[in-house]
Each structure stands twice: as structure tokens, then as C-alpha cells.
Design a protein around this motif. Structure first.
Motif, PDB file in Angstrom:
ATOM      1  N   ASN A  68       0.834  -1.197   0.000  1.00 16.30           N
ATOM      2  CA  ASN A  68       0.000   0.000   0.000  1.00 16.30           C
ATOM      3  C   ASN A  68       0.873   1.253   0.000  1.00 16.30           C
ATOM      4  N   PRO A  69       1.593   1.481  -1.109  1.00 16.42           N
ATOM      5  CA  PRO A  69       2.542   2.602  -1.128  1.00 16.42           C
ATOM      6  C   PRO A  69       1.828   3.955  -1.130  1.00 16.42           C
ATOM      7  N   PRO A  70       2.475   4.976  -0.588  1.00 16.48           N
ATOM      8  CA  PRO A  70       1.905   6.324  -0.622  1.00 16.48           C
ATOM      9  C   PRO A  70       2.047   6.917  -2.023  1.00 16.48           C
ATOM     10  N   LYS A  71       1.437   8.068  -2.246  1.00 20.19           N
ATOM     11  CA  LYS A  71       1.611   8.741  -3.543  1.00 20.19           C
ATOM     12  C   LYS A  71       3.037   9.248  -3.689  1.00 20.19           C
ATOM     13  N   VAL A  72       3.601   9.700  -2.578  1.00 20.96           N
ATOM     14  CA  VAL A  72       4.973  10.222  -2.588  1.00 20.96           C
ATOM     15  C   VAL A  72       5.704   9.712  -1.344  1.00 20.96           C
ATOM     16  N   TYR A  73       6.892   9.138  -1.551  1.00 24.85           N
ATOM     17  CA  TYR A  73       7.729   8.747  -0.423  1.00 24.85           C
ATOM     18  C   TYR A  73       8.572   9.944   0.014  1.00 24.85           C
ATOM     19  N   PRO A 115       4.108   3.085  -9.075  1.00 22.97           N
ATOM     20  CA  PRO A 115       3.051   4.087  -9.147  1.00 22.97           C
ATOM     21  C   PRO A 115       3.230   5.256  -8.189  1.00 22.97           C
ATOM     22  N   TYR A 116       4.348   5.316  -7.503  1.00 24.52           N
ATOM     23  CA  TYR A 116       4.573   6.405  -6.549  1.00 24.52           C
ATOM     24  C   TYR A 116       5.726   7.295  -6.999  1.00 24.52           C
TER      25      TYR A 116
END
Length: 328
Positions: free
Chosen positions: A133-138, A293-294
Motif C-alpha cells: 500500500n505505497p503512498p503517492k509520494v515517499y 506508481p509512486y
């Protein structure tokens, strides 16, 4: 400054040692044995380097003697950490050594090295990564979400490693918050680390994990498992970040996502193909070419530390040259 550097014979730490010396610091590094210490002194002959033996960093009191020095230390850079996937017992083999190795050195500094004002710990992007569940931006605000219950029961060795880095880093921040030591803490979170080899490597079989990926690309070996993370940093840039973190007062109390950017397997293959035509015939046809996708945000490291990152091309070309010198 006089600096204690832990894990001095490792891929990253040897570059950190070089950068510390370039900046005029005196260094004592911890090693696991007298033999490893002598190899390191030979690598840095004539430089202000000495070593202290710490056999097992996870043992209670492992660093108690290493942090004592005359004249005393001004800063500590902690790079030593267990990294392997040979996990039979999640808690005993990875979680405990990572957490205890980190809190152990902080305890030792607080009790036996009051002169130390700056501590830098090498954490990892693993402590930020959320593959499911990656964030939009790391960025520095992001943490791996695994719970201790999940970490203790999962059969995924990579997930246990990510958890070990997460809980070790959280333990470090918690130590500073509750113990209120006289030193400040800075944590660096690098992703995949590539670059030329400076440490002693007896054979290509002893390569660090990330550079072995480049070797496998060169040799056309089938990938073992999923494609590696495309987020990368050059080991020379990471080494400089450690030194800037002890030199720059603004870095105190900060967490830094240190990364140059992204590069897919295909990107790296194309660079190798162009720079080393004789290797082109070895490269596989199924190199991964999709970006995740991030997005990533490294602006804090650029603004506060003043980082200027090397390009993927420079990093990969210099890595391949280094591997060739080792016989690849």
C-alpha cells in the motif's frame, strides 16, 4: 573531529571512512576481528585510522569499551547492522539484533562517551517501504506499517528485514525522546546502493547485495525473485551524506530520505550496453522497464545537507568498471 565509525569494513562504511578522512577527521572504526582491522589499516595506510574489535553488535554492552577514547570522540556514525535472509527465527535472527545493536550503541554513548555531540545512524528505505500500500509520494514522513505481531509471524524474509530496520530506527528515536542524551540524532534512509567497491572483497561471491544485481545484469543471469526497487543512490553520495550529517548543525534531530532518483533494470541495461559494447550480448531481453506508481521526494536532503546526486549513468558505469577490476 574525532569520529567512531561502526562496521568499518562494509561496502558503505569503507566509503564513509574515506570521506571522513577527506574532510580531515580522525577515525576509529569497529571491526569484528583483528584480521579485518589489519586489512582496513592496509587499505588506508598512512591515514589517521585505528580500529576497535566488537565481535557481536547485538550482545549486551557490545560497544561499552569501543566508545571510550582518549582524546574522546566528538561524533559517532553507526552503519553496522545485520543484513541477511537466512531467517529461521524472526525475532532472534533479525529483529532483536537490529534493535539491540542500535539501542546498545546509544546506551554506551550516553553512559561512557559524554563528549559525543552528534550521532548518525544508517537506516534504510526499508523502514519507509510499504510494498502492498505505497503512498503517492515517499518522503521522510512515511514509515513501514508492519506491526510487531506481523513481523514475528511472517514467513517473508524481506518483510522481516524491513521490519527490523523499522523497529531499530523507531527504537533510536524513542531512546532520544525518553533518555534525553546530550547528543543529537540524525538518521539516513538510503534505498538500493550501487557504486564502485572500495572495501576488501576476496572474490565476486562476496559482493554486497545491490552490486551483485549489477554483476548479474552484466552476466545475463536470470533474476532471482522480483525486480529490485528502482530507487537508488551512489555509495559515494551516501558516504558524503553521513559526513555532512555530523558537520551540519541543521541535520540534528532530522531524518533524511537520501536518494538520487529512479532507474529501472532496463535503464541500467541500456547504460551498460552503450558504455560496454562487449557486454551487450550478455544482457537479458526481459529487463524490467516499469516504474512504480509512486513518486519520491529527496528535496529535504538537497536543501538541508546540500546534496548533489550523481546520475544513474555515472553510478552504473563506475560500478561496472569496479566489478571488472575484480575480475567480472
Amino acid at each position: 573531529m574525532k569520529v567512531l565509525l561502526t562496521g568499518g569494513t562494509g561496502f558503505i562504511a569503507t566509503h564513509v571512512l574515506h570521506e571522513l578522512l577527506e574532510h580531515g577527521h580522525k577515525v576509529v572504526t569497529t571491526v569484528r576481528s583483528d584480521e579485518k582491522g589489519r586489512i582496513l589499516l592496509d587499505l588506508f595506510k598512512g591515514k589517521p585510522v585505528s580500529y576497535s574489535i566488537v565481535g557481536d553488535i547485538a550482545l549486551e554492552g557490545a560497544f561499552d569499551e569501543a566508545v571510550k577514547s582518549d582524546p574522546p570522540f566528538d561524533a559517532v556514525i553507526h552503519t553496522a547492522s545485520p543484513f541477511h535472509y537466512n531467517v529461521k527465527d524472526n525475532k532472534k535472527d533479525l529483529l532483536d539484533p537490529a534493535v539491540m545493536g542500535t539501542t546498545g550503541i546509544l546506551k554506551a554513548i550516553k553512559s561512557s562517551a559524554p563528549s559525543v555531540k552528534r550521532v548518525v545512524i544508517t537506516s534504510s528505505f526499508a523502514a519507509m517501504a510499504n510494498p502492498q500500500n505505497p503512498p503517492k509520494v515517499y518522503n521522510e514522513e512515511i514509515w513501514n506499517q508492519m506491526t510487531m505481531d506481523e513481523a514475528l509471524t511472517t514467513t517473508n524474509a524481506q518483510a522481516v528485514y524491513r521490519a527490523s530496520k523499522t523497529f531499530a530506527e523507531k527504537a533510536a528515536w524513542e531512546f532520544v525522546k525518553t533518555e534525553k542524551p546530550t547528543f543529537s540524532l540524525t538518521v539516513l534512509n538510503p534505498p538500493m546502493v550501487y557504486g564502485p567497491i572500495r572495501h576488501h572483497v576476496a572474490s565476486l561471491a562476496e559482493l554486497n547485495t545491490s552490486n551483485k544485481l549489477i554483476l548479474d545484469l552484466m552476466l545475463g543471469k536470470p533474476r532471482d525473485g522480483p525486480a529490485p526497487s528502482p530507487i537508488y543512490i551512489d555509495v559515494r553520495d551516501l558516504a558524503l551524506a553521513h559526513v555532512l550529517a555530523i558537520e551540519n548543525p541543521e541535520a540534528a534531530g532530522q531524518r533524511f530520505f537520501v536518494t538520487a532518483g529512479m532507474g529501472t533494470e532496463k535503464d541500467m541495461g541500456d547504460i551498460i550496453r552503450k558504455a560496454f559494447p562487449d557486454v551487450a550480448k550478455n544482457l537479458r531481453d526481459d529487463l524490467a522497464d516499469s516504474l512504480p506508481p509512486y513518486a519520491i521526494d529527496n528535496s529535504k536532503s538537497i536543501k538541508v545537507l546540500g546534496m548533489k546526486y550523481r546520475s544513474l549513468e555515472e553510478t552504473i558505469v563506475d560500478t561496472v568498471k569496479s566489478l571488472r577490476e575484480l575480475g567480472a
